[in-house]
Write a protein that holds these residues in place. Structure first.
Motif, PDB file in Angstrom:
ATOM      1  N   ALA A 161       0.855  -1.188   0.000  1.00 31.22           N
ATOM      2  CA  ALA A 161       0.000   0.000   0.000  1.00 31.22           C
ATOM      3  C   ALA A 161       0.890   1.236   0.000  1.00 31.22           C
ATOM      4  O   ALA A 161       2.098   1.166   0.256  1.00 31.22           O
ATOM      5  CB  ALA A 161      -0.920  -0.011   1.213  1.00 31.22           C
ATOM      6  N   GLU A 162       0.285   2.380  -0.269  1.00 27.83           N
ATOM      7  CA  GLU A 162       1.086   3.585  -0.414  1.00 27.83           C
ATOM      8  C   GLU A 162       0.630   4.698   0.518  1.00 27.83           C
ATOM      9  O   GLU A 162      -0.547   4.815   0.867  1.00 27.83           O
ATOM     10  CB  GLU A 162       1.056   4.083  -1.863  1.00 27.83           C
ATOM     11  CG  GLU A 162      -0.314   4.439  -2.373  1.00 27.83           C
ATOM     12  CD  GLU A 162      -0.320   4.746  -3.852  1.00 27.83           C
ATOM     13  OE1 GLU A 162      -0.760   5.860  -4.215  1.00 27.83           O
ATOM     14  OE2 GLU A 162       0.109   3.881  -4.644  1.00 27.83           O
ATOM     15  N   GLY A 163       1.598   5.507   0.938  1.00 27.35           N
ATOM     16  CA  GLY A 163       1.314   6.707   1.697  1.00 27.35           C
ATOM     17  C   GLY A 163       0.689   6.462   3.060  1.00 27.35           C
ATOM     18  O   GLY A 163       0.804   5.393   3.656  1.00 27.35           O
ATOM     19  N   ALA A 164       0.010   7.504   3.538  1.00 26.18           N
ATOM     20  CA  ALA A 164      -0.580   7.457   4.876  1.00 26.18           C
ATOM     21  C   ALA A 164      -1.623   6.369   5.016  1.00 26.18           C
ATOM     22  O   ALA A 164      -1.829   5.829   6.112  1.00 26.18           O
ATOM     23  CB  ALA A 164      -1.190   8.823   5.206  1.00 26.18           C
ATOM     24  N   ASP A 165      -2.296   6.002   3.920  1.00 28.61           N
ATOM     25  CA  ASP A 165      -3.321   4.960   3.993  1.00 28.61           C
ATOM     26  C   ASP A 165      -2.742   3.607   4.387  1.00 28.61           C
ATOM     27  O   ASP A 165      -3.475   2.721   4.838  1.00 28.61           O
ATOM     28  CB  ASP A 165      -4.046   4.831   2.649  1.00 28.61           C
ATOM     29  CG  ASP A 165      -4.918   6.038   2.351  1.00 28.61           C
ATOM     30  OD1 ASP A 165      -5.224   6.791   3.303  1.00 28.61           O
ATOM     31  OD2 ASP A 165      -5.280   6.245   1.182  1.00 28.61           O
ATOM     32  N   ALA A 166      -1.441   3.416   4.189  1.00 28.09           N
ATOM     33  CA  ALA A 166      -0.818   2.143   4.541  1.00 28.09           C
ATOM     34  C   ALA A 166      -0.572   2.014   6.041  1.00 28.09           C
ATOM     35  O   ALA A 166      -0.270   0.927   6.518  1.00 28.09           O
ATOM     36  CB  ALA A 166       0.502   1.995   3.784  1.00 28.09           C
ATOM     37  N   ILE A 167      -0.676   3.116   6.770  1.00 31.14           N
ATOM     38  CA  ILE A 167      -0.484   3.087   8.222  1.00 31.14           C
ATOM     39  C   ILE A 167      -1.856   2.908   8.857  1.00 31.14           C
ATOM     40  O   ILE A 167      -2.625   3.860   8.999  1.00 31.14           O
ATOM     41  CB  ILE A 167       0.218   4.356   8.717  1.00 31.14           C
ATOM     42  CG1 ILE A 167       1.574   4.505   8.023  1.00 31.14           C
ATOM     43  CG2 ILE A 167       0.379   4.336  10.224  1.00 31.14           C
ATOM     44  CD1 ILE A 167       2.311   5.784   8.371  1.00 31.14           C
ATOM     45  N   VAL A 168      -2.178   1.677   9.195  1.00 29.94           N
ATOM     46  CA  VAL A 168      -3.506   1.323   9.695  1.00 29.94           C
ATOM     47  C   VAL A 168      -3.441   1.201  11.211  1.00 29.94           C
ATOM     48  O   VAL A 168      -2.657   0.402  11.748  1.00 29.94           O
ATOM     49  CB  VAL A 168      -3.984  -0.009   9.082  1.00 29.94           C
ATOM     50  CG1 VAL A 168      -5.358  -0.379   9.609  1.00 29.94           C
ATOM     51  CG2 VAL A 168      -3.988   0.094   7.556  1.00 29.94           C
ATOM     52  N   VAL A 169      -4.244   1.992  11.926  1.00 33.20           N
ATOM     53  CA  VAL A 169      -4.237   1.942  13.385  1.00 33.20           C
ATOM     54  C   VAL A 169      -5.168   0.830  13.859  1.00 33.20           C
ATOM     55  O   VAL A 169      -6.214   0.578  13.252  1.00 33.20           O
ATOM     56  CB  VAL A 169      -4.664   3.292  13.989  1.00 33.20           C
ATOM     57  CG1 VAL A 169      -3.718   4.397  13.559  1.00 33.20           C
ATOM     58  CG2 VAL A 169      -6.083   3.645  13.602  1.00 33.20           C
ATOM     59  N   PRO A 170      -4.795   0.123  14.911  1.00 33.30           N
ATOM     60  CA  PRO A 170      -5.679  -0.918  15.433  1.00 33.30           C
ATOM     61  C   PRO A 170      -6.895  -0.305  16.116  1.00 33.30           C
ATOM     62  O   PRO A 170      -6.942   0.892  16.396  1.00 33.30           O
ATOM     63  CB  PRO A 170      -4.790  -1.654  16.439  1.00 33.30           C
ATOM     64  CG  PRO A 170      -3.769  -0.646  16.854  1.00 33.30           C
ATOM     65  CD  PRO A 170      -3.540   0.232  15.653  1.00 33.30           C
ATOM     66  N   GLU A 171      -7.855  -1.148  16.414  1.00 37.57           N
ATOM     67  CA  GLU A 171      -9.069  -0.686  17.087  1.00 37.57           C
ATOM     68  C   GLU A 171      -8.732  -0.287  18.522  1.00 37.57           C
ATOM     69  O   GLU A 171      -8.041  -1.002  19.253  1.00 37.57           O
ATOM     70  CB  GLU A 171     -10.120  -1.777  17.073  1.00 37.57           C
ATOM     71  CG  GLU A 171     -11.450  -1.357  17.684  1.00 37.57           C
ATOM     72  CD  GLU A 171     -12.494  -2.447  17.603  1.00 37.57           C
ATOM     73  OE1 GLU A 171     -13.602  -2.251  18.138  1.00 37.57           O
ATOM     74  OE2 GLU A 171     -12.199  -3.497  17.006  1.00 37.57           O
ATOM     75  N   VAL A 219       4.654   1.783   1.665  1.00 38.98           N
ATOM     76  CA  VAL A 219       4.777   1.611   3.113  1.00 38.98           C
ATOM     77  C   VAL A 219       4.224   0.247   3.506  1.00 38.98           C
ATOM     78  O   VAL A 219       3.195  -0.189   2.987  1.00 38.98           O
ATOM     79  CB  VAL A 219       3.997   2.714   3.866  1.00 38.98           C
ATOM     80  CG1 VAL A 219       4.227   2.591   5.370  1.00 38.98           C
ATOM     81  CG2 VAL A 219       4.376   4.097   3.373  1.00 38.98           C
ATOM     82  N   ARG A 220       4.917  -0.416   4.437  1.00 36.08           N
ATOM     83  CA  ARG A 220       4.391  -1.662   4.987  1.00 36.08           C
ATOM     84  C   ARG A 220       4.819  -1.792   6.441  1.00 36.08           C
ATOM     85  O   ARG A 220       5.958  -1.483   6.802  1.00 36.08           O
ATOM     86  CB  ARG A 220       4.865  -2.872   4.194  1.00 36.08           C
ATOM     87  CG  ARG A 220       4.208  -4.181   4.676  1.00 36.08           C
ATOM     88  CD  ARG A 220       4.107  -5.187   3.564  1.00 36.08           C
ATOM     89  NE  ARG A 220       3.410  -6.408   3.965  1.00 36.08           N
ATOM     90  CZ  ARG A 220       2.092  -6.534   4.020  1.00 36.08           C
ATOM     91  NH1 ARG A 220       1.323  -5.500   3.727  1.00 36.08           N
ATOM     92  NH2 ARG A 220       1.531  -7.671   4.390  1.00 36.08           N
ATOM     93  N   GLY A 221       3.888  -2.259   7.268  1.00 40.21           N
ATOM     94  CA  GLY A 221       4.200  -2.438   8.677  1.00 40.21           C
ATOM     95  C   GLY A 221       2.944  -2.625   9.491  1.00 40.21           C
ATOM     96  O   GLY A 221       1.871  -2.949   8.972  1.00 40.21           O
ATOM     97  N   ARG A 222       3.071  -2.382  10.780  1.00 39.03           N
ATOM     98  CA  ARG A 222       1.941  -2.589  11.674  1.00 39.03           C
ATOM     99  C   ARG A 222       2.106  -1.722  12.919  1.00 39.03           C
ATOM    100  O   ARG A 222       3.222  -1.322  13.280  1.00 39.03           O
ATOM    101  CB  ARG A 222       1.821  -4.060  12.057  1.00 39.03           C
ATOM    102  CG  ARG A 222       2.998  -4.590  12.834  1.00 39.03           C
ATOM    103  CD  ARG A 222       3.011  -6.099  12.944  1.00 39.03           C
ATOM    104  NE  ARG A 222       4.158  -6.568  13.728  1.00 39.03           N
ATOM    105  CZ  ARG A 222       5.387  -6.695  13.230  1.00 39.03           C
ATOM    106  NH1 ARG A 222       5.619  -6.384  11.957  1.00 39.03           N
ATOM    107  NH2 ARG A 222       6.376  -7.108  13.995  1.00 39.03           N
ATOM    108  N   MET A 223       0.979  -1.500  13.585  1.00 40.88           N
ATOM    109  CA  MET A 223       0.943  -0.752  14.829  1.00 40.88           C
ATOM    110  C   MET A 223       0.187  -1.583  15.853  1.00 40.88           C
ATOM    111  O   MET A 223      -0.859  -2.153  15.537  1.00 40.88           O
ATOM    112  CB  MET A 223       0.258   0.603  14.610  1.00 40.88           C
ATOM    113  CG  MET A 223       0.353   1.564  15.771  1.00 40.88           C
ATOM    114  SD  MET A 223      -0.577   3.108  15.463  1.00 40.88           S
ATOM    115  CE  MET A 223       0.324   3.772  14.053  1.00 40.88           C
ATOM    116  N   THR A 224       0.712  -1.661  17.065  1.00 43.90           N
ATOM    117  CA  THR A 224       0.081  -2.479  18.093  1.00 43.90           C
ATOM    118  C   THR A 224      -0.020  -1.694  19.399  1.00 43.90           C
ATOM    119  O   THR A 224       0.717  -0.721  19.625  1.00 43.90           O
ATOM    120  CB  THR A 224       0.859  -3.782  18.345  1.00 43.90           C
ATOM    121  OG1 THR A 224       2.225  -3.453  18.674  1.00 43.90           O
ATOM    122  CG2 THR A 224       0.844  -4.664  17.107  1.00 43.90           C
ATOM    123  N   LEU A 225      -0.926  -2.148  20.254  1.00 40.13           N
ATOM    124  CA  LEU A 225      -1.160  -1.544  21.565  1.00 40.13           C
ATOM    125  C   LEU A 225      -0.649  -2.456  22.659  1.00 40.13           C
ATOM    126  O   LEU A 225      -0.675  -3.683  22.528  1.00 40.13           O
ATOM    127  CB  LEU A 225      -2.650  -1.311  21.789  1.00 40.13           C
ATOM    128  CG  LEU A 225      -3.296  -0.078  21.173  1.00 40.13           C
ATOM    129  CD1 LEU A 225      -4.805  -0.172  21.305  1.00 40.13           C
ATOM    130  CD2 LEU A 225      -2.776   1.196  21.833  1.00 40.13           C
TER     131      LEU A 225
END
Length: 379
Positions: free
Chosen positions: A153-163, A253-259
């Motif tokens: 995915a590209e740009g800011a849309d590729a940074i997906v925040v978890p619920e 961009v590729r990656g993940r965000m976790t809590l």
């Protein structure tokens, strides 16, 4: 050229035959884009008339692969090859006239034939990704060709925040705020076009708590007077605007965000993202494309101001690590300096560290020792 399925045969085998002239007329109209109904005719007759048309017209220029000059004595073979190409083109046109979906769904550039974008990453991968099929060379029209990032995915849309959810004594809205601010920092530090051109990352700095000792003063010092001990690249992506610029306006961009819950009243946001930047030299209209790959792991915390001496609405930086793929070694001017395919050699110090695949997200980023500059296995 991909082979095209023939039109479906009718079950009515007793239909009367048509003249050569009628069939010839139909094939001409089909080749010119006409939409006349297809007459019924045995395939042998179609081949005879197609051959007659072939003798009168040049074959359409649909060829796969590079053209080459034929050797002496190959004129007859070339003519036979051209004749076959002509039959294939006419057959394809006839199929489009009869059943357009058989061919239109396979046209290059059509959404149905494009490689799908990978779903968002939800866990650490188990290995390095493969290159694109054939590993083609990057071009200005296709700057991610041959790279695993082609399907990212590209740009800011590729940074997906978890619920968001209530955690560690903080409510769901507070946690959602922490996630949103963490994304804002990542976007401002690594995707803002002005920051990529070397301007100050004020929006990213605004996310951070001024009460955190030394962090903001150190970051501001690195931006105003960078050196080996004060390097803004540890948190911000910056290219020398007099040297390079983005090839287009897309960053993959590729990656993940976790809590995670920290101490009481503390929520941790862990982010692990890889950014791929396609670059060209400034004032070089025909030069090659280079790619620089940056991976960042950061941990930000939102602390409850009722329990901690913090600024409300700001985040603390617990840790941040970075790796840079394809930039000069031992250059500490606050900018990334990518190497290009036609360079004679590295612009900075020669790499001495281990080889690393910058697309391999299966291993953790732990930081590097001072002066440790290795070599990337691909860009």
């Amino acid at each position: 050229m991909s082979s095209v399925p023939p039109p479906e045969r009718s079950d009515d085998e007793s239909a009367p035959s048509i003249s050569d002239e009628q069939l010839e007329s139909f094939l001409r109209e089909a080749a010119e884009g006409g939409g006349a109904p297809a007459p019924k005719e045995p395939s042998a007759r179609a081949r005879m008339v197609a051959a007659r048309l072939r003798d009168q017209e040049e074959p359409a220029p649909w060829r796969g692969g590079p053209q080459s000059t034929p050797a002496r004595g190959s004129r007859d073979r070339r003519r036979r090859a051209g004749a076959v190409a002509g039959v294939l083109v006419l057959a394809a046109v006839a199929v489009v006239a009869l059943r357009p979906s058989l061919v239109l769904d396979r046209l290059p550039g059509d959404d149905a034939s494009a490689q799908p974008t990978l779903a968002a990453e939800t866990a650490r991968p188990t290995g390095a990704p493969a290159n694109a099929a054939g590993s083609p060379q990057a071009t200005r029209e296709h700057p991610f060709a041959g790279s695993p990032a082609e399907r990212w995915a590209e740009g800011a849309d590729a940074i997906v925040v978890p619920e968001a959810k209530a955690l560690s004594g903080l409510g769901k809205d507070d946690v959602a705020f922490a996630l949103r601010r963490a994304k804002e920092l990542l976007v401002a530090a690594n995707l803002d076009p002005a920051v990529l051109r070397g301007e100050r990352p004020d929006e990213a700095l605004d996310v951070l708590d001024p009460k955190q000792p030394e962090l903001l003063p150190k970051l501001r010092r690195s931006l105003s007077a960078p050196d080996a001990d004060h390097d803004p690249l540890r948190l911000f992506t910056r290219f020398d605007p007099e040297e390079t610029r983005l090839a287009g306006d897309v960053v993959k961009v590729r990656g993940r965000m976790t809590l995670a819950a920290g101490e009481p009243g503390v929520v941790k946001v862990d982010a692990d993202y890889t950014f791929v930047y396609p670059l060209v030299r400034v004032n070089d209209e025909d030069g090659p494309v280079a790619r620089t790959i940056i991976r960042r792991e950061i941990t930000l915390t939102l602390n409850d101001p009722a329990r901690w001496n913090v600024t409300e609405g700001k985040l603390l930086m617990e840790k941040y690590f970075s790796e840079y793929g394809n930039t000069d070694c031992d250059v500490h001017d606050g900018y990334l300096h990518p190497g290009f395919p036609d360079d004679d050699g590295p612009g900075g110090a020669r790499p001495t560290g281990p080889s690393t695949d910058p697309y391999d997200r299966s291993r953790p980023v732990t930081g590097s020792e001072p002066g440790d500059c290795g070599q990337v296995t691909r860009t």
